[in-house]
Design a protein around this motif. Structure first.
Motif, PDB file in Angstrom:
ATOM      1  N   ARG A 157       8.985 -31.664 -11.227  1.00 35.86           N
ATOM      2  CA  ARG A 157       8.788 -33.107 -11.390  1.00 35.86           C
ATOM      3  C   ARG A 157       7.665 -33.549 -10.458  1.00 35.86           C
ATOM      4  O   ARG A 157       6.671 -32.873 -10.310  1.00 35.86           O
ATOM      5  CB  ARG A 157      10.104 -33.824 -11.122  1.00 35.86           C
ATOM      6  CG  ARG A 157      11.232 -33.322 -12.028  1.00 35.86           C
ATOM      7  CD  ARG A 157      12.571 -33.907 -11.669  1.00 35.86           C
ATOM      8  NE  ARG A 157      12.678 -35.298 -12.047  1.00 35.86           N
ATOM      9  CZ  ARG A 157      13.778 -36.015 -11.919  1.00 35.86           C
ATOM     10  NH1 ARG A 157      14.867 -35.459 -11.415  1.00 35.86           N
ATOM     11  NH2 ARG A 157      13.825 -37.274 -12.282  1.00 35.86           N
ATOM     12  N   ASP A 201       8.104 -32.385 -15.861  1.00 38.72           N
ATOM     13  CA  ASP A 201       8.268 -33.807 -16.202  1.00 38.72           C
ATOM     14  C   ASP A 201       7.783 -34.684 -15.051  1.00 38.72           C
ATOM     15  O   ASP A 201       8.559 -35.380 -14.406  1.00 38.72           O
ATOM     16  CB  ASP A 201       9.745 -34.084 -16.505  1.00 38.72           C
ATOM     17  CG  ASP A 201       9.962 -35.479 -17.076  1.00 38.72           C
ATOM     18  OD1 ASP A 201       8.968 -36.113 -17.486  1.00 38.72           O
ATOM     19  OD2 ASP A 201      11.124 -35.941 -17.091  1.00 38.72           O
ATOM     20  N   LYS A 229       6.610 -32.394 -20.574  1.00 38.42           N
ATOM     21  CA  LYS A 229       6.953 -33.814 -20.696  1.00 38.42           C
ATOM     22  C   LYS A 229       6.162 -34.582 -19.646  1.00 38.42           C
ATOM     23  O   LYS A 229       5.214 -34.073 -19.081  1.00 38.42           O
ATOM     24  CB  LYS A 229       8.463 -34.008 -20.508  1.00 38.42           C
ATOM     25  CG  LYS A 229       9.312 -33.347 -21.589  1.00 38.42           C
ATOM     26  CD  LYS A 229      10.791 -33.649 -21.418  1.00 38.42           C
ATOM     27  CE  LYS A 229      11.409 -32.840 -20.304  1.00 38.42           C
ATOM     28  NZ  LYS A 229      12.886 -33.014 -20.260  1.00 38.42           N
ATOM     29  N   GLY A 230       6.570 -35.808 -19.391  1.00 35.53           N
ATOM     30  CA  GLY A 230       5.964 -36.550 -18.301  1.00 35.53           C
ATOM     31  C   GLY A 230       5.338 -37.851 -18.746  1.00 35.53           C
ATOM     32  O   GLY A 230       4.997 -38.059 -19.919  1.00 35.53           O
TER      33      GLY A 230
END
Length: 959
Positions: A593, A616, A639-640
């Motif tokens: 993350r 993400d 993702k992100g």
């Protein structure tokens, strides 16, 4: 006698023969004599400093060839430090003046060895009185059993260092002691050379061979100008101790081990050590540039990286220097004033990043006569909801001003600026607790410093080289590292795990075999203003729930990712300059993350940011430019939130996405990239597709197993509430302009939403959909002035084209060979047909407003079928409206379309009023909001029911 009676040079010659006490007396005569004594700094004071057998060169062992700023001041510091052991007086502070009148017992000098008064150290200690001086005569002194030190004494070796060797194990039971000018070697029965659990011990100019020092609280120590050969120090629960100007070589484990929380039971010497440490810290605040090892080793990075390539970017007619600051100023800001550097910027090759005229697609294909004729039929469309963003990208001066503002806002901060703004970092930098290690050299061994079980250490100005690791900090311990040089370690330079923390600032970390800084398992340090470069792996790795604040660092020339985040690593990465890496700038992989904001990421061989396999992150307000590949890569299952970034001048695509990924791409400026602005592909990643350092070759087995469960609950709170889950990849509110191929290229096997973007003046089409087995929604975009068509949909693709403004493209407005809906669009002023349906196209074309100046408004070819109804077609100069083939009249329904002609110019001004020109974005033009100073105001949009519904897109805009 007056000073002026003789030439100054003659006085200096006379005074150079005086001893230290006589120099002190001369300095007290008058101010002229005082200044005369001070002028002897490079002569007599230098002789006194280097001639003292109890000390070494002030800059030993790291820079013995560099003179100190003042020899007199260095001699003074040595002298005061050597007297610390005698300051354990029990007098009350109120009666300090009585010490002037107290009769002091004379210190005796006891000689030990052949020809001395005593044959052994043990016998001399039995006869010694407090503060006596025991002189060991040249030779080898061996004690068969443990020697107990019960009275405070000073033990000094006679002659040069190495003339006296002591084979003994000493256990100190007295308040204070000093040992100087000896070689310590272990006795036959133990490897412990010296230990104390309560007193203060001071070592000056000693060698320790094949043994260990053990200092336990409330005991403490000061070690200066000592050499440790295959030896180590174990410090337990130290409140405060000082190691200065020492050399550690050939250690089999850690050279210095710091264990346990600093004790609240402070030794009497702690207050004196604190004063000494503060005075030394003040002298280190402004290092001499001539003597800085970092500046010598990698001045402009040429010795490690080769010449640093810089580049300039041209926007329209004006030249912007913001990338110069990225590619060169980020290396070393101090050299910005260098004339040679400025000349190299002016000589940069423009062909590497060619200039793109912002209006090149608007008028290249038009003659003067056509311009006049078209003016009579031109429909005004500039007042749509995204017109402000469009105005920004069509004016090169506005773009140039924005880039200059971005350069100013993303300028690298100095450590002083960071400490002024961050009180926590300032407190850590000024703290004096635990073990203070200054100006030491750790080389050619296994470990440098090992801190565990809530231990604390502060490291300043030291060099760590050719070790397995430099610093290892674990188990809630804290390390403060300032201005150290860490290089050529066989593993990571700095390793933090198990909730370790601290401050790592202004260090030069380079050429290590693993990561420069390795953060994992809940470690949470502050990493500020370091140079982390030329590593054989990544610059910084954050793994297995590791956190940390990574700010204002220069990270460059690493073989793998500049920053690598994986297995729930969640750092805050901001204000860094990450450039010239041989892989990605920042890689987020395996459910990593992180909040990545305000960084300059440029000239990396692979993607500026690379997100894969559940990564993400929040990627916000970064400058990602001049990469040799794509700006941002979102690989398989990436993702992100990618928001507010400037993605500029990359040799690949601006953003490269896999259809299996799920990113939210919002409010970015994506321009002047060599290939596509945004590209979506459906090919599968495999191990061979990974650039070096982004693949599966890393060994993170512990973190992989630990990451199998739920995410760390603490990290959930760190994600802003504005993030919303999305079920379809979303590209919205971006400005995609002046790219070398299509603005948005889609070859996808998954659904995709393309909403409210400005897609302008790209070298190919605006939006090209080559493969779309699931629905691709293209809604409320402004697609204008692209070098080919506005929208191209290939066969067997499913699309919904709704609410767009498609203007002034150099070919057709929309060409479709696929299936779906084209509704409520304004397709105006394109150079060829407004809308073409080819081959087996099966489209429902309704409620569009279409005008073509020189061709048909709607043209149907081949076996095209579907419904064409309720469209408003404005007649152009050619007076062509709808072309339909006779062969498929039954399959294609054309009805209730309106052809509108006009004779006066006034008529055209009313054509796109009810409703006004598309696109329509409820709540204004969120994509165009720009704050003062070039900072973009992020717009957060919320889609209803996961996408565009039958009545168009609904946005709730929060500014």
């Amino acid at each position: 006698m007056e000073v002026g009676g003789l030439p100054v040079e003659l006085w200096q010659l006379i005074l150079s023969y005086l001893r230290l006490p006589d120099l002190g007396r001369c300095s007290l005569v008058c101010r002229a004599w005082y200044e005369l004594v001070l002028s002897l700094d490079k002569t007599r004071w230098r002789q006194l400093c280097l001639g003292c057998l109890e000390h070494r060169h002030p800059n030993w062992p790291n820079q013995p060839g560099v003179e100190p700023r003042s020899w007199r001041e260095a001699f003074k510091q040595h002298y005061l430090a050597s007297k610390t052991w005698t300051k354990n007086t029990q007098d009350l502070e109120s009666s300090n003046c009585l010490s002037l009148f107290r009769r002091r017992k004379g210190r005796r000098r006891l000689c030990v060895g052949a020809g001395g008064e005593f044959g052994s150290l043990r016998a001399a200690l039995a006869a010694a009185s407090p503060y006596d001086r025991l002189v060991l005569l040249p030779g080898v002194h061996e004690e068969q059993g443990e020697v107990l030190l019960k009275v405070p004494v000073e033990v000094v070796g006679q002659g040069k260092l190495g003339d006296v060797a002591l084979l003994a194990s000493i256990d100190q039971h007295c308040p204070t002691a000093r040992l100087c000018n000896m070689v310590f070697m272990p006795a036959r029965f133990t490897s412990v050379l010296y230990k104390t659990t309560s007193g203060y011990v001071q070592f000056d100019n000693c060698n320790f061979e094949n043994g260990q020092l053990q200092i336990h609280a409330p005991g403490t120590c000061q070690v200066k100008f000592c050499t440790f050969s295959q030896s180590s120090i174990h410090l337990r629960s130290m409140a405060l101790c000082v190691l200065e100007n020492c050399e550690f070589t050939g250690s089999e484990n850690a050279s210095v081990t710091v264990e346990g929380c600093p004790s609240s039971d402070r030794n009497w010497a702690c207050k004196h050590l604190a004063v000494l440490a503060k005075s030394c810290a003040a002298s280190m605040q402004e290092p001499d540039p001539a003597g800085c090892p970092m500046a010598k080793q990698d001045d402009w990075g040429e010795s490690l990286l080769g010449p640093v390539r810089t580049c300039e970017i041209v926007v329209g007619e004006e030249r912007s220097s913001f990338l110069s600051a990225v590619g060169a100023q980020a290396l070393l800001g101090s050299a910005q004033e260098d004339t040679e550097f400025r000349e190299s910027l002016r000589a940069a090759k423009e062909e590497e990043y060619p200039a793109l005229d912002s209006n090149s697609s608007d008028s290249d294909l038009r003659s003067d006569g056509e311009e006049d004729a078209q003016a009579a039929h031109k429909l005004p469309y500039r007042a749509h909801s995204l017109s402000h963003t469009l105005a920004d990208v069509t004016h090169s001066k506005l773009q140039s001003n924005r880039l200059h503002a971005l350069q100013r806002d993303l300028k690298l901060k100095s450590l002083q600026q960071e400490l002024q703004q961050d009180k926590e970092a300032q407190s850590l930098a000024n703290s004096l607790q635990g073990c203070i290690i200054r100006e030491c050299l750790f080389r050619d061994g296994k470990g440098g410093i090992f801190i565990y079980s809530r231990g604390q250490a502060k490291l300043e100005g030291s060099i760590f080289r050719d070790l397995t690791y430099a610093v290892r900090c674990i188990q809630n311990s804290k390390v403060i590292m300032l201005r150290n040089d860490i290089h050529h370690c066989k593993a990571s330079g700095i390793f933090l795990r198990l909730s370790a923390g601290g401050l790592i600032a202004d260090n030069n970390i380079h050429s290590n075999c693993e990561a420069g800084v390795d953060i994992r398992k809940g470690a949470n340090p502050l990493v500020l203003c370091n140079k982390i470069h030329s590593g054989l792996r990544s610059g910084i790795v954050v793994v297995g729930n590791g956190k940390g604040i990574i700010r204002s660092n220069q990270i460059y020339g690493n073989k793998e990712a500049g920053i690598y985040i994986l297995y729930n690593g969640n750092p805050a990465v901001s204000g860094n300059h990450i450039f010239q890496g041989l892989a990605a700038g920042i890689a987020v992989n395996e459910n990593g993350r992180g909040q990545i904001t305000g960084n300059v990421i440029c000239e990396n061989q692979w993607g500026g940011a690379d997100i894969r396999h559940g990564g993400d992150p929040i990627l916000r307000n970064n400058l990602i430019s001049c990469g040799y590949s794509d700006g941002v890569v979102v690989g398989e299952r990436g993702k992100g939130l990618i928001e507010g970034n400037t993605i500029y001048g990359n040799k690949g695509c601006g953003v490269w996405m896999m259809s299996s990924s799920l990113p939210h791409l919002i409010n970015n400026q994506i321009s002047h990239n060599s290939i596509y602005g945004v590209a979506v592909f459906c090919r599968k990643d495999d191990a061979g597709d990974y650039p070096p350092g982004q693949g599966g070759s890393e060994n993170f087995q512990e973190e992989r197993e630990g990451a199998g469960g739920e995410n760390d609950p603490d990290t959930e709170e760190e994600y802003p509430a504005a993030r919303r889950p999305i079920s379809v990849a979303l590209v919205e509110l971006n400005s995609i302009n002046h790219n070398g191929a299509a603005g948005l290229h889609v070859k996808s096997s998954e659904a995709l939403n393309i909403i409210a973007n400005v897609i302008h003046a790209n070298r190919d089409g605006g939006v090209v959909v080559l493969q779309s087995s699931q629905l691709t929604r293209i809604a409320n975009n402004s697609i204008s002035c692209n070098s080919r068509g506005g929208v191209l949909v290939e066969a067997e693709c499913q699309v919904e084209v709704r609410g767009n403004g498609i203007y002034d493209n150099s070919s057709h407005g929309i060409v479709s060979k696929g299936e779906g809906v084209i509704t409520e669009n304004d397709i105006i002023g394109n150079h060829r047909c407004g809308l073409q349906l080819h081959q087996a196209a099966d489209m429902k074309v309704t409620k569009n407003r279409i005008q073509s100046f020189r061709d048909y408004g709607i043209a149907l070819f081949d076996e095209a079928k579907g419904v064409v109804q309720e469209n408003l077609i404005f007649q152009g100069r050619s007076k062509k409206s709808i072309l339909r083939p006779v062969s498929n009249a039954e399959d294609c329904i054309i009805q209730n379309n309106v052809l509108l002609t006009f004779k006066k110019r006034f008529d055209t001004e009313c054509m796109l009023i009810n409703p006004p020109a598309r696109p329509h974005i409820e709540g204004g033009a969120p994509g165009s909001c720009t704050a003062a100073g070039g900072q973009r105001v992020s717009s957060i949009t919320t889609r209803v029911n996961g996408g565009c519904h039958n009545h168009g897109s609904i946005f709730c805009t929060i500014l």
